[in-house]
Design an enzyme around this catalytic site. Sequence first.
Site, PDB file in Angstrom:
ATOM      1  N   GLU A 295       0.896  -1.172   0.000  1.00 22.99           N
ATOM      2  CA  GLU A 295       0.000   0.000   0.000  1.00 22.99           C
ATOM      3  C   GLU A 295       0.921   1.204   0.000  1.00 22.99           C
ATOM      4  O   GLU A 295       1.707   1.379   0.932  1.00 22.99           O
ATOM      5  CB  GLU A 295      -0.876   0.026   1.257  1.00 22.99           C
ATOM      6  CG  GLU A 295      -1.642  -1.253   1.544  1.00 22.99           C
ATOM      7  CD  GLU A 295      -2.826  -1.485   0.635  1.00 22.99           C
ATOM      8  OE1 GLU A 295      -3.088  -0.620  -0.234  1.00 22.99           O
ATOM      9  OE2 GLU A 295      -3.478  -2.526   0.770  1.00 22.99           O
ATOM     10  N   CYS A 329      -1.607   9.558   3.539  1.00 22.22           N
ATOM     11  CA  CYS A 329      -1.469   9.087   2.153  1.00 22.22           C
ATOM     12  C   CYS A 329      -2.636   9.601   1.329  1.00 22.22           C
ATOM     13  O   CYS A 329      -2.546   9.749   0.127  1.00 22.22           O
ATOM     14  CB  CYS A 329      -1.426   7.574   2.110  1.00 22.22           C
ATOM     15  SG  CYS A 329      -2.780   6.832   2.998  1.00 22.22           S
TER      16      CYS A 329
HETATM   17  P1  NAP Z   1       8.657   4.893   4.155  1.00 21.52           P
HETATM   18  O1  NAP Z   1       9.786   5.801   4.344  1.00 21.52           O
HETATM   19  O2  NAP Z   1       8.437   4.255   2.842  1.00 21.52           O
HETATM   20  O3  NAP Z   1       8.795   3.756   5.308  1.00 21.52           O
HETATM   21  C1  NAP Z   1       7.784   2.795   5.502  1.00 21.52           C
HETATM   22  C2  NAP Z   1       8.369   1.625   6.271  1.00 21.52           C
HETATM   23  O4  NAP Z   1       9.307   0.932   5.446  1.00 21.52           O
HETATM   24  C3  NAP Z   1       9.131   2.027   7.528  1.00 21.52           C
HETATM   25  O5  NAP Z   1       8.884   1.088   8.543  1.00 21.52           O
HETATM   26  C4  NAP Z   1      10.572   1.964   7.065  1.00 21.52           C
HETATM   27  O6  NAP Z   1      11.492   1.776   8.109  1.00 21.52           O
HETATM   28  C5  NAP Z   1      10.509   0.731   6.176  1.00 21.52           C
HETATM   29  N1  NAP Z   1      11.633   0.573   5.263  1.00 21.52           N
HETATM   30  C6  NAP Z   1      12.442   1.530   4.767  1.00 21.52           C
HETATM   31  N2  NAP Z   1      13.388   0.975   3.959  1.00 21.52           N
HETATM   32  C7  NAP Z   1      13.162  -0.352   3.949  1.00 21.52           C
HETATM   33  C8  NAP Z   1      13.795  -1.463   3.324  1.00 21.52           C
HETATM   34  N3  NAP Z   1      14.848  -1.311   2.523  1.00 21.52           N
HETATM   35  N4  NAP Z   1      13.315  -2.695   3.556  1.00 21.52           N
HETATM   36  C9  NAP Z   1      12.236  -2.872   4.356  1.00 21.52           C
HETATM   37  N5  NAP Z   1      11.604  -1.865   4.986  1.00 21.52           N
HETATM   38  C10 NAP Z   1      12.040  -0.614   4.785  1.00 21.52           C
HETATM   39  O7  NAP Z   1       7.267   5.640   4.528  1.00 21.52           O
HETATM   40  P2  NAP Z   1       6.921   6.596   5.731  1.00 21.52           P
HETATM   41  O8  NAP Z   1       7.633   7.896   5.543  1.00 21.52           O
HETATM   42  O9  NAP Z   1       7.052   5.894   7.017  1.00 21.52           O
HETATM   43  O10 NAP Z   1       5.370   6.812   5.468  1.00 21.52           O
HETATM   44  C11 NAP Z   1       4.878   7.722   4.531  1.00 21.52           C
HETATM   45  C12 NAP Z   1       4.525   7.050   3.216  1.00 21.52           C
HETATM   46  O11 NAP Z   1       3.581   6.017   3.447  1.00 21.52           O
HETATM   47  C13 NAP Z   1       3.850   8.015   2.257  1.00 21.52           C
HETATM   48  O12 NAP Z   1       4.325   7.773   0.967  1.00 21.52           O
HETATM   49  C14 NAP Z   1       2.375   7.648   2.377  1.00 21.52           C
HETATM   50  O13 NAP Z   1       1.612   8.001   1.269  1.00 21.52           O
HETATM   51  C15 NAP Z   1       2.476   6.157   2.561  1.00 21.52           C
HETATM   52  N6  NAP Z   1       1.262   5.614   3.185  1.00 21.52           N
HETATM   53  C16 NAP Z   1       0.423   4.852   2.420  1.00 21.52           C
HETATM   54  C17 NAP Z   1      -0.763   4.383   2.970  1.00 21.52           C
HETATM   55  C18 NAP Z   1      -1.733   3.568   2.166  1.00 21.52           C
HETATM   56  O14 NAP Z   1      -2.627   2.970   2.753  1.00 21.52           O
HETATM   57  N7  NAP Z   1      -1.609   3.503   0.861  1.00 21.52           N
HETATM   58  C19 NAP Z   1      -1.066   4.668   4.294  1.00 21.52           C
HETATM   59  C20 NAP Z   1      -0.164   5.427   5.049  1.00 21.52           C
HETATM   60  C21 NAP Z   1       1.004   5.901   4.472  1.00 21.52           C
HETATM   61  P3  NAP Z   1      12.356   3.035   8.664  1.00 21.52           P
HETATM   62  O15 NAP Z   1      11.357   3.999   9.219  1.00 21.52           O
HETATM   63  O16 NAP Z   1      13.201   2.386   9.684  1.00 21.52           O
HETATM   64  O17 NAP Z   1      13.104   3.582   7.495  1.00 21.52           O
END
Ligand code: NAP
Length: 533
Positions: A295, A329
Amino acid sequence: MATKKTAARKKFKITYATLGMPSPELHSNFDKSLERVKAKLGQTNPMFIGGQQVSYGETFEDRSPINREWVLGHFQKGNEQHARDALAAARQAFPAWAATPWKERVKILRRAASLIEKRIFELSALLSLEVGKNRLEALGDVQETADLISYYCEQMKSNNGFVKPMAKETSKHSNLSVLRPYGVWVVISPFNFPFALAGGPSGAALVAGNTVVFKPATDTPYMGVELARCFLDAGVPDGVFNLVTGPGSTVGQELIDSKEVDGITFTGSYDIGMRIYCSFTGCAADHYPRPCIVEMGGKNPAIISRKADLDMTAMGVVRSAFGLQGQKCSACSRIFVERPVKEAFVEKLLALTERIRIGDPTQRDVWLGPVINQKAYADYMRYCEELSHTGKVLIGGRHLTDGDLSKGYFCAPTLVDELPLEHPLWKEEMFLPITTIAAVDSLEEAMQHANDITYGLTAGFYSADPDEIEWFFNNIQAGVTYVNRQAGATTGAWPGYQPFGGWKGSGSTGKAGGSLYYVQQYMREQSRTVIKL
Ligand code: NAP
C-alpha cells in the site's frame, strides 16, 4: 456494573467521518492519560521475539516532533540477526497457531481488540506525542485499530472460517473449499498511522492463522511496542507475534530478502514499496511466487465543479489538505477548480486556513501539529522556496518558530497557485502541508490532469449535479472516492464503511483494507475432495 470510566469509554466512538463534538469526559480522560504517559517517558523498551523480551545494548532515541527536548523512550536498534531470529521464532510457532481452531484465534484477537479499546486514552496520548497527531485523530487511529481487528474477526465468523462446501459429483463425494494460512507474514508500517496500519494487517494475518514479524517505522517505535504488548497480553502465544525495531535499511531489508517469509504487507512510500514488490515477487530461480501486499503513496485530487456548494467544498478541502499536517497518504494535494468559481473558492479556502490553530497537538484546541522529523521540516522549506519561484504562494510557505514552536517541527499550511501544470511538483508526493491549486476550463480537463499520474489512491468531487457525479465515479482512477464530503475531500475511511486501498502506483492488490475482500488475501485455497469407500 459498569464503572463510570468504562461507561464513558462505551459512549465514545469516533470515526474520521464523525470528527464532531466530543464529550467533556472524553477530553478529561485524554488529559489525565496524557499526564500519566508523560510521567513514565524515557524508559528503555525491548523487542519481542519468540515470547522473550530482547534488549541487547544498542539503542536509538525516540524524541517527540512537538518538542525535541521530550525523550519518549529508547528502543533497540535491531540488526539482521534479530530479523533472522524473529523469522525463526515465527516459523517455529506457525504449525500450532495454524492448527488452532479459527474460533479460538478469533477469540484471542477479539480480546486484543478489547484491550486496545480499554487502553485507548493512554495509547492515543502516546501516539499524539510520538507522531504529532491531534488528540481526536490519535483517538481515531487507535479506535480504528481495534475496529479493523474486530472486522477481520467478524469476516472469519460470517464466512465460517472460510470452509465452504462445494457441489458434489455423487452422494459419495464430498467437496470442500478451504482457505488456509500461508505461514510467516512480515508486516512493515509507516509513521503516520503507526497503530492502525500495523494492527490492521497484523490482525488480519494472525486471525487467518499466519504468524507475524512486525517492524514499525523508526519514527514511531513506541506505538509498535505498545501494539506488541496488546497482542501478547491478549494471549497471542509465544512466537506468533514478534516485534523487531531498527532501521528499514538493515533489519527491514533482511526481512524482505529472506526466503523464510511467506507473505508481506508493506505500507509506505512508492519508492520503497515498489522496490520491495519487485524484489519479493521477482521470483529468484530457486524459489516460488509469494503474496506481497504493498500500500503506497498518493497525490490525491479534488475536482470542483462550478455547480459545487463552495462552503462545504472549502471545509472538505482544508481538512484533507492540512489534516495531520498533510502527512496522510490520502491528503488532498492537488485542487482542480472550474474557472468561474475559482476566485470565490480560494477566498473561502484562505479564510479557513487562516483560522487553523497550530501548536502542541495534545492540547484540546489545537488542530495542526508538527511534521514528523528534521528531514520533513527541511524538505518543507526546500519545496516552499521552489514553489515561491515557480508559482504563487497564497498563504504559508514558512516555518513557525514563535515561543515553544521553535522546539518542534512546525510548518505553516501552504496553498500555492499558478504553478505550471507541467511542473514536477504536481506529480511528486511531498507529504507535507502544501497543496497546489489550478483553474480548469472544463471538468474533462480536470479529470485528464487528475488521472495523468502514477498514483491512484483517493479522489474527491464536489457538484450538485447527479450526472456529473456519475461521470466522476466512472472516470476517476482511484480506489477510494468521495463526493460532496465536508468531513474531508479525499481523507477518512473506516472499516466496514469505506474500504481503503489504492489503484495503480498506490497499491498492488486492488483489494482494500477494512473491506469484504481483505482477510482472504492472507490465506490460500485448498480444494478438498473425498470419495467415501
Ligand atoms: P517509508 O519511508 O516508505 O517507510 C515505511 C516503512 O518501510 C518504515 O517502517 C521503514 O522503516 C521501512 N523501510 C524503509 N526501507 C526499507 C527497506 N529497505 N526494507 C524494508 N523496509 C524498509 O514511509 P513513511 O515515511 O514511514 O510513510 C509515509 C509514506 O507512506 C507516504 O508515501 C504515504 O503516502 C504512505 N502511506 C500509504 C498508505 C496507504 O494505505 N496507501 C497509508 C499510510 C502511508 P524506517 O522507518 O526504519 O526507514
